[in-house]
Enzyme design. Structure first.
Site, PDB file in Angstrom:
ATOM      1  N   THR A 102      28.296 -43.636 -11.701  1.00 23.11           N
ATOM      2  CA  THR A 102      27.638 -44.938 -11.589  1.00 23.11           C
ATOM      3  C   THR A 102      27.831 -45.769 -12.853  1.00 23.11           C
ATOM      4  O   THR A 102      27.846 -45.233 -13.954  1.00 23.11           O
ATOM      5  CB  THR A 102      26.128 -44.712 -11.357  1.00 23.11           C
ATOM      6  OG1 THR A 102      25.980 -43.812 -10.278  1.00 23.11           O
ATOM      7  CG2 THR A 102      25.401 -46.004 -11.051  1.00 23.11           C
ATOM      8  N   GLY A 119      22.719 -38.178 -15.840  1.00 22.44           N
ATOM      9  CA  GLY A 119      21.778 -37.195 -16.370  1.00 22.44           C
ATOM     10  C   GLY A 119      22.429 -36.283 -17.399  1.00 22.44           C
ATOM     11  O   GLY A 119      23.498 -35.722 -17.155  1.00 22.44           O
ATOM     12  N   GLU A 126      22.958 -39.597  -5.155  1.00 15.96           N
ATOM     13  CA  GLU A 126      24.040 -39.074  -4.289  1.00 15.96           C
ATOM     14  C   GLU A 126      24.158 -39.901  -3.013  1.00 15.96           C
ATOM     15  O   GLU A 126      24.314 -39.364  -1.925  1.00 15.96           O
ATOM     16  CB  GLU A 126      23.812 -37.595  -3.926  1.00 15.96           C
ATOM     17  CG  GLU A 126      23.687 -36.649  -5.087  1.00 15.96           C
ATOM     18  CD  GLU A 126      24.660 -36.940  -6.193  1.00 15.96           C
ATOM     19  OE1 GLU A 126      25.811 -37.325  -5.897  1.00 15.96           O
ATOM     20  OE2 GLU A 126      24.271 -36.823  -7.366  1.00 15.96           O
TER      21      GLU A 126
END
Ligand SMILES: Cc1cc2nc3c(=O)[nH]c(=O)nc-3n(C[C@H](O)[C@H](O)[C@H](O)COP(=O)(O)OP(=O)(O)OC[C@H]3O[C@@H](n4cnc5c(N)ncnc54)[C@H](O)[C@@H]3O)c2cc1C
Length: 686
Positions: free
Chosen positions: A150, A189, A440
């Site tokens: 992303t 993350g 996701e």
């Protein structure tokens, strides 16, 4: 002065025990059905036992930490996780996934295990894994990875991602660049402070030609100093609504150079001369494989979270007494007796097993597809199964996470004020349940993917689950064949009604997409949402029936089977009554009334089984960390103890000094004593 003896617990403990004793089925058997096998159930218990006594996983203190403290403590958790999974035990991926769930913290190495390593293993060449040492370095924990797809300006639309990797033949390197600060990798993350390496999805540019998105494995921090490497800018993205323990990150590339061989080359290859070759014609589809695997896991996680919230709400509702006494009773009624409570918990309870069985189906499909890929990667059937896996993993991920978040919120609200208290145990909702509907693949986008497959299946069905779309009678002209209320528990009739609804919605999606106009050829978002959800509900119901007559569940005891069928019927009735607008064309108002009668009859019957059903989910009290949902039922004593002894503001020497909260004397005491200055009662000048 604390007086623990004054707290009466007998009533609530007895109430919970009483509710438990009303159930009709054997607990042990149901807990195995929930886990799928006894081995899995027992392994889960063992995993929790590994965490319980480890000081790194002291859960109670988390409530009182700042973001910075919480993040620091997550490093202790991550260390302990690495020790348990790699040093003390050699855990497989699925076991590690389960352990992370029980740690109940979005630890900074989460993405290393959930996304980075699976991508490396699935998409790197043998040369990269073995000769370049990638597999060994990840296995030994020398490298810790994250997954960067992303960007700040682009998420769902992958073709809009802007990061480029341009081949420089003179140095045999790719130059990775972020054209604009808003195109930096974002949300990833473990990137912010932790990872040494990152899977980075970039547009691959070779000799001026754009080959589309490809993953690289890029080192981003020095292995000795842990400093960010030159020509990179990396930050933690800052506070989120939950997940304080995770360093979601921002990363900008400034003409950063990475060797050609850091492009993952199992399915495609770029030679020294810059020749791009497909090594597998299904390379693009295979690249989606990691996403499918993560979605399979997210379905499991969603069911787990929903079961957890139900455990808290159902136990509490069976011991909380509130309202006027009736019919000469000496005690107020338990709130579980109210329909308003039943409607917010039991319809979700009824979905747990259909969702679980669907997740078993999905995992089997994934495993089967992996085997087929190895055995016969180029066959047409392999391609068909890949498309099916993509459609169902998308649709089920969307449906399960959406249902789970709804269930969590309804359960929390059903408990009244106490649900808002962290000691009640619902604070996990702001972490995975809330993020699950986005990550996701955002759910609406995923429903779009499922619907495309369904519309294609109208012409030719390549999956058993879509065979109903080929039935000759058009759904629009059909009506439900239920003749009397007695036949309403017949699974064939139940399936038939949900088939009509789903088929009609898929047909409408196709029809509207063919209408001349600017949107011609694309499926309307509302149609995609409705058709995909209708199909998923049908799939859950049909798959449930199939499982119940299959080898795994056929030999269950009669009481267990009967309770599972009660749950199925409640699920069916819930699907009908919450989607009447879509079902009215096929149902008479009398039939609708029969369904409502069925649901109203089932609520108290399922209610009787409910406490033991959530017991069968087998959550340890340590894990639930809830005053209201623990298995003993001593809710008020627990609330008192947690308030009295855990809240720092109530602890002498921590939040208090000589019986008064710290900071009072320096501030508001001065107001009370009139030392702030005289208060004026002059009128405002405005
Ligand atoms: C907690 C958390 C952790 C994350 N971790 C990672 C990570 O480790 N690595 C990583 O790479 N990313 C990560 N992400 C990012 C995540 O994958 C994206 O947020 C997600 O893909 C959605 O993209 P977006 O936020 O850009 O939303 P957008 O794509 O901008 O979507 C915004 C809205 O528009 C709608 N929309 C967009 N396109 C369409 C369309 N074509 N049709 C219909 N509706 C549309 C969506 O449904 C949504 O409601 C994480 C996100 C969160 C919240």
């Amino acid at each position: 002065m604390a007086n623990k003896q004054a707290m009466s617990t007998t009533q609530t403990v007895n109430d919970l025990e009483d509710a438990r004793s009303k159930a009709s089925f054997p607990l042990d058997e149901m807990s195995i059905v929930y886990a799928r096998t006894q081995g899995v159930r027992d392994e889960r218990r063992w995993l929790v036992s590994l965490l319980k006594d480890d000081p790194a996983f002291d859960r109670r203190k988390r409530h009182f930490m700042s973001r910075t403290e919480r993040f620091r403590s997550a490093y202790d958790e991550a260390m302990a996780y690495m020790r348990i999974t790699r040093v003390e035990n050699e855990m497989e991926k699925q076991t590690r996934d389960m352990l992370r769930i029980y740690i109940d913290s979005y630890i900074p190495v989460w993405l290393n295990d959930s996304m980075c390593i699976p991508t490396v293993m699935a998409q790197s060449s043998t040369y990269q894994l073995e000769t370049m040492g990638w597999e060994a370095n990840f296995k030994a924990g020398r490298w810790l990875g994250c997954y960067c797809q992303t960007e700040m300006r682009h998420g769902s639309n992958l073709s809009g991602l802007q990061t480029t990797a341009t081949f420089d033949q003179t140095t045999d390197e790719f130059v990775v660049h972020t054209p604009d600060p808003a195109d930096a990798k974002y949300w990833c993350g473990g990137l912010g402070k932790t990872a040494t390496h990152a899977i980075v999805q970039t547009k691959l540019i070779i000799h001026g030609k754009d080959h589309g998105l490809h993953p690289f494995l890029i080192q981003i921090r020095d292995l000795k100093t842990h400093k960010v490497l030159p020509n990179l800018e990396i930050h933690d993205i800052g506070p989120k609504l939950g997940s304080e323990s995770m360093d979601n990150g921002y990363m900008r590339f400034y003409h950063f150079r990475t060797p050609r061989m850091t492009l993952l080359m199992k399915n495609v290859e770029v030679s020294r001369e810059g020749v791009y070759t497909y090594l597998n014609p299904a390379a693009k589809v295979l690249a989606r494989g990691t996403m499918s695997l993560v979605r399979v896991f997210l379905v499991d996680l969603a069911i787990h979270n929903m079961s957890r919230a139900l455990t808290l709400a159902i136990r509490y509702s069976n011991l909380r007494r509130q309202g006027s006494t009736r019919n000469g009773a000496s005690l107020e009624p338990r709130i579980a007796e109210y329909k308003s409570i039943q409607l917010r918990t039991l319809p979700y309870l009824s979905q747990v097993f259909p969702l679980l069985f669907a997740s078993f189906y999905l995992r089997d499909l994934y495993n089967h597809q992996q085997e087929q890929l190895k055995a016969d990667p180029f066959s047409k059937d392999t391609g068909d199964r890949l498309a099916e896996l993509h459609a169902w993993s998308s649709g089920l991920k969307a449906y399960a996470t959406q249902t789970s978040l709804e269930a969590c919120n309804h359960c929390k609200e059903s408990t009244g004020g106490i649900g808002y208290h962290k000691f009640a145990g619902f604070s996990f909702i702001s972490s995975h349940p809330s993020a699950g509907v986005i990550i996701e693949g955002e759910n609406w986008v995923l429903y779009g993917e499922t619907c495309k497959y369904l519309v294609r299946s109208l012409k030719q069905s390549k999956s058993k689950a879509t065979a109903y779309l080929q039935k000759t009678s058009t759904a629009a002209s059909a009506s439900w064949a239920l003749k009397t209320a007695h036949g309403i528990r017949d699974e064939r009739l139940q399936n038939a009604l949900l088939e009509m609804r789903a088929k009609h919605l898929v047909e409408m999606a196709l029809k509207r997409s063919q209408k001349p106009g600017p949107q011609q050829g694309s499926i309307d978002h509302e149609d995609a949402y409705n058709a995909s959800r209708a199909h998923m509900q049908l799939f859950l119901l049909a798959n449930f029936s199939e499982r119940m007559s299959g080898p795994e569940l056929k030999s269950l005891s009669a009481p267990t089977r009967e309770v599972l069928f009660l749950l199925r019927d409640l699920f069916f009735a819930t699907c009908v009554l919450t989607n009447l607008g879509e079902l009215y064309p096929f149902m008479s108002s009398e039939q609708v009334e029969w369904v409502r009668e069925l649901r109203d009859d089932l609520l108290p019957r399922v209610g009787q089984e409910a406490v033991r059903l959530v017991d069968a989910f087998d959550f340890d009290d340590w894990y639930l960390d809830s005053a209201i949902g623990n298995s003993k039922g001593n809710v008020y004593e627990q609330m008192y103890d947690m308030m009295r002894f855990d809240e720092p503001l109530n602890v002498e020497g921590v939040g208090m000094q000589d019986g008064v909260v710290k900071g009072w004397h320096e501030t508001l005491q001065k107001v009370v004593e009139g030392k702030l200055g005289s208060f004026s009662d002059r009128k405002s000048k405005l």
